[in-house]
Design an enzyme around this catalytic site. Structure first.
Site, short mmCIF file in Angstrom:
data_model
loop_
_atom_site.label_atom_id
_atom_site.label_comp_id
_atom_site.label_asym_id
_atom_site.label_seq_id
_atom_site.Cartn_x
_atom_site.Cartn_y
_atom_site.Cartn_z
N ARG B 51 -4.51 5.48 11.74
CA ARG B 51 -3.14 5.17 11.34
C ARG B 51 -2.84 5.74 9.96
NH1 ARG B 51 -4.23 -1.28 10.48
NH2 ARG B 51 -5.91 -1.37 12.00
N ASP B 53 -0.32 4.76 6.51
CA ASP B 53 0.41 3.62 5.93
C ASP B 53 1.91 3.89 5.78
OD1 ASP B 53 -1.45 1.63 5.56
OD2 ASP B 53 -2.27 2.58 3.77
N ARG B 199 -5.73 7.71 -1.70
CA ARG B 199 -4.81 7.30 -2.76
C ARG B 199 -5.56 6.67 -3.94
NH1 ARG B 199 -0.69 3.91 0.73
NH2 ARG B 199 -0.01 3.26 -1.35
#
Lengths: 246, 246
Positions: B51, B53, B199
């Site tokens: 997935r 975000d 990130r």
């Protein structure tokens, strides 16, 4: 009153154009609101080099305005840049003499128009380019674009609804380049452009490139004012006001 | 039932992420709705390589799904591409064997992260890069990034809320390049990445570049699991899942 000149950039996607209108979200309204807030709620009017239409972008639009205080240029720029919405940016700001005028003194404007030729529309270009999936003969378009250069009465490439009477303009350069594998960039440099002129030229060049208009269509349209030799007005999202020179 | 593999791109700006959730706008829901519509309202479930975000983009996400009809690949791709919203694009589609699996068989993933270093935030990058206006020592960041490469337990760079137990991953390449005058691009290639790992690595590298963490922070964080040697999680809008290899 001190006069300031600013270079601004904006993403036109969410705006009904530059010029203030009732009940519409415009670039001018956003900047004037920010300036007026900084000026203790006394209204400040801004003057652009020219308006841009709904959905059209700018990398280097120029405005001027009179402001009753002498400000540090960089602090003033930073305040405006950070207090306007994120899709409007104040790139440069300087104090200018009282006789500077953002519209009357323009010497040259540069517009860019981007086309996305990807088979599947690129989601990251969808707001900043027009998607075109039909075959294009790019060398044919490049040859046809040469007819735009020079001084011409561009009436046939001007949308109705303008108050301008003299429709003679000089285009210094009309250029088409490939950008990467799937991009096409048009650049137009001239002393001025009529209402929707750039988008009508792009629409005509795309139709020439697709073989649905003769290679000489622009020459013929300029010579005879025959609208049948022009194409549709290309979509606003591909258009950027890139630079204004004084 | 025939199995299909598709390469999709999406602008994550307006989505609550890839994975379907109640009362949220997600990539998965949009694609499954389109597929189910094409399949006479019989539900079709898609499986991604992993997935992404909320707000994260993809240039080359891979999905697979089973569909009860044998379809012409290009016509099927075109139907899906045009019937999904403009911010989702179906770049490639092919029929694959029944044992293909978009998640289990991943060999390599490539992520890119973009930073806009312009003094005034670039309105055309605001949805696709993080704006960073503080000083950065880029060679220092490039040296620090070398510590990411290799096989490590990346637990310290994994956000809470994951069910994954084995947090060992191999990063083949961690690279930082300047793009033009005001852009910075991070590229990470590896056999897999933990939840928010990219990130968190970018947030740490920016803090190292700004001098607020030692150049050896990543080495120390990996060796000692000390969270104080890591930076904040960088904003989602700069992140792109660029490519997935099998």
């Amino acid at each position: 009153m001190p006069r300031y000149k600013a270079v601004i950039a904006y993403d036109g996607t969410h705006y009904a154009g530059f010029q203030i209108q009732q009940n519409a979200h415009t670039i001018q309204a956003e900047i004037e609101q920010t300036l007026s807030r900084l000026n203790n709620q006394q209204h400040v009017t801004i003057h652009p080099s020219g308006r841009t239409d709904a959905g059209v972008h700018a990398k280097g639009q120029v405005i001027h305005f009179d402001y009753p205080h002498v400000m540090d240029e960089e602090r003033f720029r930073f305040a405006l840049d950070t207090q306007t919405p994120a899709d409007i940016s104040v790139r440069k700001l300087e104090r200018v003499s009282d006789d500077f005028h953002a519209r009357y003194l323009v010497k040259e404007k540069i517009y860019e128009y981007y086309v996305d030729l990807s088979k599947s529309r690129d989601p990251f270009k969808r707001l900043y380019a027009t998607h075109y999936i039909y075959p294009l003969d790019i060398p044919r378009m490049q040859r046809a674009a040469k007819a735009i250069e020079g001084t011409h009465d561009f009436s046939v490439f001007c949308a109705t609804g303008t108050k301008v009477t003299d429709k003679t303009r000089t285009v210094y350069d009309a250029r088409i380049e490939r950008i990467g594998e799937t991009g096409l960039k048009f650049t137009f440099r001239g002393n001025g452009f009529l209402y929707k002129m750039v988008r009508m030229l792009v629409g005509t060049l795309l139709k020439i490139g697709n073989g649905r208009l003769p290679e000489q269509a622009i020459e013929l349209a300029l010579a005879t004012c025959d609208k049948k030799m022009t194409g549709p007005t290309a979509a606003p999202e591909g258009l950027f006001l890139s630079e204004v020179k004084y």
